[in-house]
Motif scaffolding. Structure first.
Motif, short mmCIF file in Angstrom:
data_model
loop_
_atom_site.label_atom_id
_atom_site.label_comp_id
_atom_site.label_asym_id
_atom_site.label_seq_id
_atom_site.Cartn_x
_atom_site.Cartn_y
_atom_site.Cartn_z
N MET A 1 58.53 52.07 91.17
CA MET A 1 59.50 51.31 90.36
C MET A 1 59.00 50.08 89.82
O MET A 1 58.00 49.30 90.58
CB MET A 1 60.67 51.01 91.24
N GLN A 2 59.11 49.78 88.62
CA GLN A 2 58.53 48.63 88.01
C GLN A 2 59.26 47.06 88.22
O GLN A 2 60.61 47.24 88.50
CB GLN A 2 58.90 48.62 86.52
N THR A 3 58.60 46.14 88.38
CA THR A 3 59.28 44.90 88.43
C THR A 3 59.70 44.46 87.20
O THR A 3 59.21 44.88 86.14
CB THR A 3 58.34 43.82 89.14
N ILE A 4 60.52 43.57 87.14
CA ILE A 4 61.07 42.86 85.84
C ILE A 4 59.71 42.53 85.08
O ILE A 4 59.80 42.61 83.86
CB ILE A 4 62.02 41.82 86.08
N GLU A 5 58.94 41.84 85.56
CA GLU A 5 57.65 41.05 84.87
C GLU A 5 56.91 42.26 84.46
O GLU A 5 56.74 42.06 83.17
CB GLU A 5 56.92 40.08 85.98
#
Length: 52
Positions: A1-5
């Motif tokens: 899962m990707q972080t928002i950054e």
């Protein structure tokens, strides 16, 4: 899962790439229009020379 950054960085990268494509397309369209105009000029000159 990707972080928002990571997502923001990826989105920025995509926006930059699309911007380059748009710039390249615009440059090609300008060149195309110049060529079309030159062809029209040559056609006009040719018609004038044939008419002489």
């Amino acid at each position: 899962m990707q972080t928002i950054e990571e997502y923001r960085a990826y989105t920025k990268q995509l926006e930059d790439e699309v911007g380059k494509w748009h710039h390249a397309y615009d440059a090609l369209m300008v060149e195309r229009n110049q060529l079309v105009n030159r062809i029209r000029e040559l056609e006009t000159e040719n018609k004038q020379l044939k008419g002489e």
